[in-house]
Design an enzyme around this catalytic site. Structure first.
Site, short mmCIF file in Angstrom:
data_model
loop_
_atom_site.label_atom_id
_atom_site.label_comp_id
_atom_site.label_asym_id
_atom_site.label_seq_id
_atom_site.Cartn_x
_atom_site.Cartn_y
_atom_site.Cartn_z
N CYS A 97 -87.86 -43.49 -4.11
CA CYS A 97 -88.68 -44.21 -5.09
C CYS A 97 -88.53 -43.43 -6.40
CB CYS A 97 -90.13 -44.37 -4.62
SG CYS A 97 -90.91 -42.85 -4.03
N ALA A 99 -90.78 -40.57 -7.45
CA ALA A 99 -91.04 -39.16 -7.18
C ALA A 99 -90.68 -38.76 -5.76
CB ALA A 99 -92.52 -38.84 -7.44
N GLY A 100 -90.38 -39.75 -4.92
CA GLY A 100 -90.08 -39.44 -3.52
C GLY A 100 -91.29 -39.02 -2.74
N SER A 102 -94.51 -41.45 -2.40
CA SER A 102 -95.41 -42.50 -1.91
C SER A 102 -94.66 -43.68 -1.30
CB SER A 102 -96.33 -42.98 -3.05
OG SER A 102 -97.24 -43.96 -2.60
N ARG A 103 -93.96 -44.45 -2.12
CA ARG A 103 -93.30 -45.66 -1.61
C ARG A 103 -92.21 -45.36 -0.59
NH1 ARG A 103 -92.60 -47.95 -7.68
NH2 ARG A 103 -92.53 -45.69 -7.97
#
Length: 314
Positions: A97, A99-100, A102-103
């Site tokens: 995503c 920032a790596g 959450s998603r």
């Protein structure tokens, strides 16, 4: 993580299981790093993020914002299928995503939950051991818990998932004043194969209207209640998969149903009419309505008890 001149630099990507990496947008742009890890496929889980290297890797994109109210669970089946196909032929995949955290983490956790039949807590811990900075937002965590409760099967045939979609539509109505999509309950008069223990019929013509899985449970008294899809209710009690109605109430509150006029057209309020004899049964309103017990129900699909018969079947 690595240190440089006193600063801690988080890894742009980490291998979670063999061949599956989770990373940030920086990882997606780092062609040299991707090649060194033998990445063949990239799954992008970000809003309107175009591929950086479309000639070098096979991409799949899911456009979604990192917001608790976003419906990410709807994408779990297609993401799981894509990841499984890549890994089954020996490919290597980056899920990223921005920032790596959450998603991409939510999609990875969902895949591991389904693959290994794990709970949210166990799958989340497994991913955190390899990438400690992951932090799916609260809405995504609720949906991952729902995913477990659904047995890793996302289907509108399941009452809990329909309740999630109804809740999602109600939130959309509060925010925008319109209905985005409606997950209507199956018409028991049409779908004859439904397992039924309790059937609600029109008192005038005896047409089947709803079953116990379509009825919203609530306790009598003042306050507000909405369609709930979470495992536990506000009292910390397990939410049942069948939804008995408080007998003290003069109305039944149900899901939107396939046979209700205007539901699939996005009407915000309307009368509820028996589709066979046209008897007036009640009304619905996405803004909500008050039950005779004092509870405010949002959204409200209200059928008056004196207009129907309730039959319990073996």
């Amino acid at each position: 993580m690595a240190e440089s001149q006193g600063f801690v630099i988080q890894n742009t990507m980490d291998e979670i299981i063999d061949g599956l990496y989770v990373g940030s947008s920086m990882a997606e742009t780092d062609k040299e790093k991707l090649k060194s890890c033998s990445i063949t496929h990239i799954l992008t889980v970000a809003s309107h993020y175009p591929p950086t290297h479309p000639e070098d890797f096979i991409y799949k994109s899911i456009s979604i914002d990192d917001l608790p109210e976003e419906n990410i669970i709807q994408y779990f089946p297609e993401c799981n299928a894509f990841i499984s196909d890549v890994l089954s032929v020996g490919g290597r995949i980056l899920i990223h995503c921005m920032a790596g955290q959450s998603r991409s983490a939510a999609v990875t956790v969902a895949f591991i939950m389904q693959r290994d039949k794990l709970s949210l807590e166990d799958a989340l811990q497994m991913v955190k051991e390899k990438r400690p900075q992951i932090y799916p937002n609260s809405g995504f965590l609720d949906q991952l818990e729902l995913y477990y409760d659904l047995g890793y099967q996302v289907s509108a045939n399941k009452p809990l998932y329909r309740r999630f979609l109804i809740s999602h539509s109600a939130e959309h109505f509060k925010e925008y004043g319109s209905i985005e999509q409606v997950a209507a309950g199956a018409d028991p008069s049409v779908h004859k194969g439904l397992p039924v223990q309790r059937l609600v019929r029109c008192k005038k013509c005896r047409r089947a209207l709803v079953t116990e899985t379509n009825i919203l449970d609530h306790q009598a008294g003042a306050g507000q209640i909405a369609f709930s899809y979470k495992k536990r209710n506000s009292n910390g009690m397990d939410t049942p998969h069948a939804f008995p109605q408080n007998r003290a109430c003069s109305s039944l509150f149900v899901e939107p149903m396939e046979w209700m006029d205007g539901v699939n057209e996005g009407l915000l309020e309307n009368k509820i009419i028996c589709p066979k004899c046209l008897a007036k049964l009640g009304a619905y309103n996405w803004a909500g309505a008050q039950c005779s017990c004092g509870k405010w129900i949002t959204p409200s699909f209200q059928i008056h008890r004196n207009r129907v018969d309730e039959v319990r079947q073996r």
